[in-house]
Scaffold this active site. Structure first.
Site, mmCIF file in Angstrom:
data_model
loop_
_atom_site.group_PDB
_atom_site.id
_atom_site.type_symbol
_atom_site.label_atom_id
_atom_site.label_comp_id
_atom_site.label_asym_id
_atom_site.label_seq_id
_atom_site.Cartn_x
_atom_site.Cartn_y
_atom_site.Cartn_z
ATOM 1 N N LEU B 42 -0.477 11.594 -0.227
ATOM 2 C CA LEU B 42 -0.496 12.046 -1.622
ATOM 3 C C LEU B 42 -1.868 12.534 -2.032
ATOM 4 O O LEU B 42 -2.007 13.602 -2.637
ATOM 5 C CB LEU B 42 -0.087 10.896 -2.547
ATOM 6 C CG LEU B 42 1.399 10.644 -2.676
ATOM 7 C CD1 LEU B 42 1.634 9.538 -3.673
ATOM 8 C CD2 LEU B 42 2.115 11.907 -3.111
ATOM 9 N N ALA B 43 -2.889 11.753 -1.725
ATOM 10 C CA ALA B 43 -4.233 12.117 -2.173
ATOM 11 C C ALA B 43 -4.720 13.370 -1.465
ATOM 12 O O ALA B 43 -5.207 14.314 -2.103
ATOM 13 C CB ALA B 43 -5.195 10.948 -1.949
ATOM 14 N N GLY B 44 -4.596 13.408 -0.148
ATOM 15 C CA GLY B 44 -5.133 14.528 0.621
ATOM 16 C C GLY B 44 -4.361 15.822 0.401
ATOM 17 O O GLY B 44 -4.953 16.890 0.217
ATOM 18 N N ARG B 329 2.158 -10.220 -8.832
ATOM 19 C CA ARG B 329 2.316 -10.297 -7.383
ATOM 20 C C ARG B 329 1.474 -11.388 -6.741
ATOM 21 O O ARG B 329 1.962 -12.142 -5.892
ATOM 22 C CB ARG B 329 1.912 -8.957 -6.757
ATOM 23 C CG ARG B 329 2.888 -7.867 -7.078
ATOM 24 C CD ARG B 329 2.447 -6.546 -6.497
ATOM 25 N NE ARG B 329 3.482 -5.550 -6.782
ATOM 26 C CZ ARG B 329 3.386 -4.270 -6.450
ATOM 27 N NH1 ARG B 329 2.321 -3.817 -5.835
ATOM 28 N NH2 ARG B 329 4.367 -3.442 -6.733
ATOM 29 N N HIS B 400 0.234 -5.485 1.841
ATOM 30 C CA HIS B 400 0.920 -4.334 1.302
ATOM 31 C C HIS B 400 -0.037 -3.201 0.924
ATOM 32 O O HIS B 400 0.254 -2.036 1.102
ATOM 33 C CB HIS B 400 1.681 -4.801 0.063
ATOM 34 C CG HIS B 400 2.379 -3.718 -0.667
ATOM 35 N ND1 HIS B 400 3.342 -2.959 -0.071
ATOM 36 C CD2 HIS B 400 2.264 -3.268 -1.932
ATOM 37 C CE1 HIS B 400 3.786 -2.081 -0.959
ATOM 38 N NE2 HIS B 400 3.148 -2.232 -2.074
ATOM 39 N N GLU B 424 -5.974 5.634 -1.487
ATOM 40 C CA GLU B 424 -6.113 4.225 -1.123
ATOM 41 C C GLU B 424 -7.388 3.977 -0.313
ATOM 42 O O GLU B 424 -7.896 2.856 -0.270
ATOM 43 C CB GLU B 424 -4.869 3.772 -0.329
ATOM 44 C CG GLU B 424 -4.805 2.266 -0.149
ATOM 45 C CD GLU B 424 -3.509 1.761 0.482
ATOM 46 O OE1 GLU B 424 -2.490 2.475 0.424
ATOM 47 O OE2 GLU B 424 -3.527 0.647 1.020
ATOM 48 N N ARG B 434 -3.952 -4.610 -7.644
ATOM 49 C CA ARG B 434 -3.380 -3.362 -8.158
ATOM 50 C C ARG B 434 -2.048 -3.633 -8.845
ATOM 51 O O ARG B 434 -1.241 -4.415 -8.363
ATOM 52 C CB ARG B 434 -3.157 -2.375 -7.022
ATOM 53 C CG ARG B 434 -2.431 -1.124 -7.449
ATOM 54 C CD ARG B 434 -2.312 -0.114 -6.334
ATOM 55 N NE ARG B 434 -1.396 -0.505 -5.282
ATOM 56 C CZ ARG B 434 -0.066 -0.439 -5.372
ATOM 57 N NH1 ARG B 434 0.512 -0.021 -6.486
ATOM 58 N NH2 ARG B 434 0.700 -0.794 -4.358
HETATM 59 C C1 LIG Z 1 6.327 0.007 1.458
HETATM 60 C C2 LIG Z 1 5.381 0.491 0.404
HETATM 61 C C3 LIG Z 1 5.839 0.754 -0.886
HETATM 62 C C4 LIG Z 1 4.966 1.210 -1.873
HETATM 63 N N1 LIG Z 1 5.457 1.451 -3.115
HETATM 64 C C5 LIG Z 1 4.617 1.913 -4.080
HETATM 65 C C6 LIG Z 1 5.113 2.228 -5.382
HETATM 66 O O1 LIG Z 1 6.302 2.070 -5.670
HETATM 67 N N2 LIG Z 1 4.243 2.715 -6.299
HETATM 68 C C7 LIG Z 1 2.932 2.914 -6.005
HETATM 69 O O2 LIG Z 1 2.204 3.378 -6.865
HETATM 70 N N3 LIG Z 1 2.434 2.630 -4.786
HETATM 71 C C8 LIG Z 1 3.242 2.144 -3.811
HETATM 72 N N4 LIG Z 1 2.732 1.870 -2.572
HETATM 73 C C9 LIG Z 1 1.331 2.193 -2.261
HETATM 74 C C10 LIG Z 1 1.152 3.694 -2.024
HETATM 75 O O3 LIG Z 1 2.280 4.205 -1.353
HETATM 76 C C11 LIG Z 1 -0.070 4.053 -1.189
HETATM 77 O O4 LIG Z 1 -1.165 3.353 -1.643
HETATM 78 C C12 LIG Z 1 -0.403 5.536 -1.289
HETATM 79 O O5 LIG Z 1 0.734 6.311 -1.017
HETATM 80 C C13 LIG Z 1 -1.515 5.923 -0.363
HETATM 81 O O6 LIG Z 1 -1.683 7.331 -0.372
HETATM 82 P P1 LIG Z 1 -2.911 8.015 0.361
HETATM 83 O O7 LIG Z 1 -2.740 9.464 0.178
HETATM 84 O O8 LIG Z 1 -4.167 7.401 -0.082
HETATM 85 O O9 LIG Z 1 -2.757 7.610 1.904
HETATM 86 P P2 LIG Z 1 -1.592 7.859 2.977
HETATM 87 O O10 LIG Z 1 -0.327 8.307 2.386
HETATM 88 O O11 LIG Z 1 -1.578 6.641 3.835
HETATM 89 O O12 LIG Z 1 -2.099 9.079 3.821
HETATM 90 C C14 LIG Z 1 -3.117 8.976 4.781
HETATM 91 C C15 LIG Z 1 -3.249 10.305 5.463
HETATM 92 O O13 LIG Z 1 -4.421 10.302 6.238
HETATM 93 C C16 LIG Z 1 -4.156 10.735 7.550
HETATM 94 N N5 LIG Z 1 -5.160 10.086 8.389
HETATM 95 C C17 LIG Z 1 -5.576 8.801 8.342
HETATM 96 N N6 LIG Z 1 -6.558 8.597 9.226
HETATM 97 C C18 LIG Z 1 -6.772 9.778 9.841
HETATM 98 C C19 LIG Z 1 -7.660 10.203 10.864
HETATM 99 N N7 LIG Z 1 -8.533 9.374 11.415
HETATM 100 N N8 LIG Z 1 -7.584 11.495 11.268
HETATM 101 C C20 LIG Z 1 -6.684 12.362 10.720
HETATM 102 N N9 LIG Z 1 -5.843 12.012 9.738
HETATM 103 C C21 LIG Z 1 -5.891 10.734 9.311
HETATM 104 C C22 LIG Z 1 -2.721 10.394 7.802
HETATM 105 O O14 LIG Z 1 -2.187 11.231 8.786
HETATM 106 C C23 LIG Z 1 -2.125 10.665 6.423
HETATM 107 O O15 LIG Z 1 -1.870 12.041 6.306
HETATM 108 C C24 LIG Z 1 3.600 1.398 -1.576
HETATM 109 C C25 LIG Z 1 3.138 1.120 -0.303
HETATM 110 C C26 LIG Z 1 3.999 0.642 0.681
HETATM 111 C C27 LIG Z 1 3.442 0.249 1.993
#
Ligand SMILES: Cc1cc2nc3c(=O)[nH]c(=O)nc-3n(C[C@H](O)[C@H](O)[C@H](O)COP(=O)(O)OP(=O)(O)OC[C@H]3O[C@@H](n4cnc5c(N)ncnc54)[C@H](O)[C@@H]3O)c2cc1C
Ligand code: FES
Lengths: 269, 637
Positions: B42-44, B329, B400, B424, B434
């Site tokens: 989502l973030a990236g 939680r 989590h 995250e 959180r």
């Molecule tokens: C089961 C579950 C349910 C959840 N439900 C909720 C909810 O209902 N509401 C809510 O707000 N939050 C929820 N969360 C939390 C939330 O989903 C995450 O915190 C959030 O989606 C993280 O997004 P992000 O973009 O930071 O990271 P991620 O979605 O983890 O993306 C990381 C990205 O980085 C890439 N990456 C990582 N390391 C490298 C590397 N070394 N080289 C190249 N690429 C790399 C991966 O390929 C991926 O594209 C939930 C989490 C879980 C586990």
């Protein structure tokens, strides 16, 4: 199976472990010849998932200095669409509406032989063992599987009411996880179910109307560049872990026919 | 020395003032800048798409085969926003307040306020992209109350909110790939950040198909690489989630903040055996109707149905009469641990508590319960083979989410100039705990609405500078080191698998730095982790070639980084001798056994500096000033 609380430990163990005979496809790379590896998978707990069974097999292979089997997986919750193998000729195996990672070993019986192969489709070359390249799906999305709404430009979300039925239909279509089982199950390796799911998701929504006809033509034609043609077998729907409806394919076909004339008249305006 | 660069002025005006005062890159000049975005969750994905729309040249990297696979896809419950569509008294201020309080007063006020402000734009943005949010019959957006919030501010798309938001961002990204503004590098594992003259100038990646290492340079590097929950081995995270990108950046100078803060989610399916590879979250919404209990009697071997009502211990309802099963939680998790540790656990391994729907079924009927939770019940049955309509579910807490992460300033820049961190992976908004449905909000806030503004401040003065060429010795050195390190694993030729060591590490971290922590245990972990790491480095067995697909080799680098990171995490937990949010130090509790903060001594962000493999890390503090929120002790009695 006996209830876990009431049985004593000894019989629980026996009840809950399987001895299986696996035939697993091994292939070093896209251009290498592949072949089956026969392995015994003994003492597999019925509570294990199919992928945990493969984990256990891999741990044993490593002990024997044999390179473990490459298989695709990530979330193990049936949502990321990374996993997917042919299990005894069925995409994602015997359980309906269940991705490989959500399939559990209690669906199998002691002594079963299980043949495990990668998705087989020209558009999905095998990268290694059970892992294939599905980038053709990304090409279809890039062709038009989006609504152009640059960040920061939209109006308040409630200014575009979307009837609940329409939102529900869009969600039904959008539930696709892009795993490729539809292509793997199709005798023609067609990608109609995948493409139509995204197309219907966007084309039924009011936000999707401005680009509707351009999107349709571009996505369908990109799909045809990579994948076979649909002859209405319906195997895709049977294999789909999200039970995406065949109705979306009919919807896409109608929109595609219309798109030809609509795009011509739009272009002449 | 840690300057968060928080803008002056009243809290409600800071972001607007800041947007006005940051340097701008004019539209025609944006194409002269290259930006690397690592991670397409989502973030990236939201950042990469938005930056490309503005005109920057973006290179986006993911180790997944497609951006759509990022772990964000798994989020179920929903996303918060202060829209106040329900007219129930929500506001930017209330969301801000709830988030600071929920984080147990360990987050930075200015960031949280901004998060609450842009939350409303996120919903507009996503709806315009076609995210199929739940609707009312009148066509307007539906909401629900989530995670004990007192207002209905959570937007959702069935039980697949993360999936739909990620697909929206992925599609926006795909449009930019098509437009030629984003070059997407899939199956590319980032293994190092490259620094020149103190500034981030690029990264080194390994192609997961060929094993080749590549250098990429840019004017700025953005990490959006997710959380570190898999340091526990078992968690609700996807299997490939890892700390590598953040850890490698840390080793290159980025401070790592609050690594001890981890969220343990109370409703997950308990571990069933040693072979278990991950844990599955059962949505928090189940606590709205399920009653949580354990047998009063210790080591009770009877099945649930044979235990009469009077011998059931509804511990949350008894201890917290006003919140009952809906306590936050961290409180729910800790109490489950307490009863299981006392010997009241249920299930074959005595490692769970019951979540019982019998009362709800008796009250509302099976059909009403099926309507509400049918999907979840099916999922539970698929995994456990038990029917939750007739037997109570068994649940237990699991790791989590991780609130800690790379330290960032108000602009989301780390302590390395030109290196940003989003989602995250950063530490910024959630303090020590959180709130439900706030991670999706934060990831998208960072990517869609914060970074695209703040990055200009760093770039504008660089107009006319070419990126450091990849022929520069800094790149050659980094490439050689990544290649050496990766290849070296196949030469160890030890006797145990990577998986084995990851599992062993997880056991230590869970035991001593999980739901409850104490000095003795943490000190024990501090001696066990380095010993395990040493054994792992000498004895791990990685078969196959480094010059092609090799999943063991991908993993061994990640486990190696977890081995170093775990030590920092434990050290942070040891130094923070207070309890706060998800960090419960047994030495610091109220007479009733609740978490007791020590605001006098610990009202700061702990940001750690790497000083090399053989030196202790150095602690830097960012003191937290609360000008708008009154600090109170949380109470759910
Ligand atoms: C089961 C579950 C349910 C959840 N439900 C909720 C909810 O209902 N509401 C809510 O707000 N939050 C929820 N969360 C939390 C939330 O989903 C995450 O915190 C959030 O989606 C993280 O997004 P992000 O973009 O930071 O990271 P991620 O979605 O983890 O993306 C990381 C990205 O980085 C890439 N990456 C990582 N390391 C490298 C590397 N070394 N080289 C190249 N690429 C790399 C991966 O390929 C991926 O594209 C939930 C989490 C879980 C586990
Ligand atoms: S591993 Fe994600 S869907 Fe199976």
């Amino acid at each position: 199976m006996s209830s876990t609380e009431s049985t004593d430990n000894g019989s629980v163990e026996q009840d809950r472990a399987l001895n299986l005979k696996l035939r697993i496809w091994r292939q070093d790379g896209p251009h290498a010849e592949g072949s089956f590896l026969d392995v015994d998978a003994d003492q597999i707990p019925t509570d294990a998932s199919f992928l945990e069974m493969l984990d256990m097999v891999n741990e044993r292979l490593i002990e024997d200095d044999i390179e473990p089997i490459t298989f695709p997986h990530d979330c193990r919750e049936g949502i990321c669409g990374t996993c997917g193998v042919m299990i005894n000729g069925q995409a994602h195996g015997p359980e309906r509406a269940t991705a490989t990672c959500q399939l559990h070993m209690r669906k199998f019986r002691d002594g079963d032989q299980i043949v495990i192969e990668p998705w087989r489709a020209a558009a999905f070359p095998v990268l290694k063992d059970l892992m294939v390249d599905r980038r053709a799906f990304d090409r279809i999305i890039e062709a038009g599987g989006y609504i152009s709404a640059p960040t920061g430009t939209p109006q308040d979300a409630n200014e575009i009411p979307v009837p609940k039925e329409v939102a529900d239909t869009a969600m039904d279509a959008a539930a696709c996880i892009g795993c490729g089982a539809c292509v793997a199950a199709c005798p023609n390796s067609a990608a109609q179910l995948f493409t139509s799911a995204k197309l219907a998701h966007l084309n039924v929504l009011p936000q999707g109307q401005p680009e509707r006809w351009r999107r349709t033509e571009a996505m369908v034609e990109t799909m045809e560049d990579y994948f076979g043609s649909c002859t209405n077998h319906g195997e895709c729907h049977e294999a789909c872990p999200k039970e995406i409806s065949l109705d979306f394919i009919a919807f896409m076909n109608r929109d595609y026919i219309k798109s030809k004339s609509k795009n011509r008249s739009l272009a002449s305006q | 020395m840690l300057d968060a660069r928080i803008p002056d002025g009243p809290i409600a005006e800071k972001w607007d003032n800041h947007k006005f005062s940051v340097k701008l890159v004019n539209p025609a000049n944006k194409r002269k800048f290259d930006i690397i975005v690592v991670g397409t969750g989502l973030a990236g994905a939201s950042a990469a798409a938005s930056l490309a729309e503005l005109g920057y040249n973006v290179k986006a990297f993911t180790f997944h085969d497609s951006p759509r696979r990022a772990h964000s896809i798994a989020a179920q419950g929903g996303i918060n926003a202060a829209k106040n569509y329900r007219n129930d008294g929500d506001s930017v201020y209330r969301l801000f307040y709830d988030t600071v309080k929920g984080g147990d007063y360990r987050s930075r006020e200015a960031n949280v306020y901004r998060l609450a402000q842009v939350s409303v734009d996120i919903i507009d943005q996503c709806a315009a992209q076609g995210v199929p949010f739940a609707r009312e019959y009148g066509g307007l957006l539906a909401n629900r109350s989530f995670g004990g919030a007192q207002v209905s501010r959570t937007f959702y798309a069935r039980g697949q909110t993360g999936q739909q938001l990620l697909l929206g961002a992925y599609q926006a990204l795909a449009a930019q790939v098509r437009a030629g503004k984003v070059t997407l590098y899939n199956r590319s594992d980032m293994l190092d950040v490259v620094i020149k003259d103190g500034h981030a100038c690029g990264i080194v990646t390994r192609d997961l198909l060929t094993g080749e290492v590549h250098a990429h340079s840019a004017h700025a590097v953005v990490l959006a690489t997710g959380g570190y929950g898999n340091v526990y081995y078992l968690s609700t995270n996807a299997m490939a989630c890892n700390v590598t990108a953040a850890w490698r950046a840390h080793r290159k100078g980025a401070l790592f903040a609050n690594p001890c803060y981890t969220q343990i989610h109370p409703t997950c399916i308990p571990v069933s055996d040693e072979f278990q590879s991950k844990l599955t979250l059962m949505s928090e919404s189940l606590r709205n109707d399920g009653r949580i209990w354990v047998p009063r009697q210790l080591d009770d071997a009877r099945s649930a149905a044979d235990i009469p009502e009077s011998e059931r211990y509804y511990y949350l309802e008894e201890k917290y009469p006003s919140f009952g099963n809906l306590v936050p939680r961290d409180v729910a998790s800790r109490n489950a641990k307490t009863v299981v540790d006392e010997g009241r656990g249920v299930g074959p391994l005595k490692n769970g508590v019951y979540l019982d729907f019998a009362a709800a079924i008796a009250r509302d009927g099976v059909e009403a319960v099926r309507e509400r939770y049918g999907n979840l019940f099916d999922m539970y049955e698929r995994i456990t083979g038990e029917d939750p309509y007739s037997l109570p579910m068994r649940i237990y807490p699991a790791t989590h989410y991780t609130m800690g992460g790379l330290w960032v300033d108000y602009n989301l820049m780390t302590t390395v100039p030109g290196l940003y961190c989003l989602g995250e992976a950063n530490f910024s908004d959630h303090g020590a705990n959180r709130l439900g449905a706030s991670a999706l909000m934060q990831g998208l806030a960072d990517g869609y609405f914060v970074l695209p503004y703040t990055i200009g401040d760093h770039l504008a003065p660089k107009l006319g500078d070419a990126p450091v060429p990849t022929t520069d010795p800094v790149f050659a050195e980094a490439l050689a080191e990544v290649d050496r390190r990766t290849r070296s694993w196949t030469q160890v030729k030890g006797t145990r698998s990577v998986e084995h060591y990851h599992r062993e590490l997880g056991k230590i971290v869970w035991e001593y730095c999980g739901m409850a922590r104490n000095k003795t245990g943490l000190e024990k972990a501090l001696s066990e982790i380095p010993a395990l790491r040493e054994e792992f480095r000498k004895n791990v067995k990685v078969l196959g070639s480094p010059d092609g697909v090799n999943q063991q080799l991908e993993k061994v680098n990640r486990v190696d980084d977890f081995m170093e990171f775990a030590e920092l995490k434990v050290r942070d937990a040891l130094h923070r001798a207070e309890s706060c949010g998800g960090h419960f130090r047994e030495e610091s509790q109220t007479p009733e056994g609740e978490a007791l903060r020590d605001d006098e001594n610990f009202s700061y962000v702990a940001a750690w500096e790497w000083r090399g493999p053989d030196a202790d890390p150095v602690l830097h503090k960012e003191h937290l000033n609360f000008e708008n929120v009154q600090l109170t002790q949380r109470s759910y009695k």
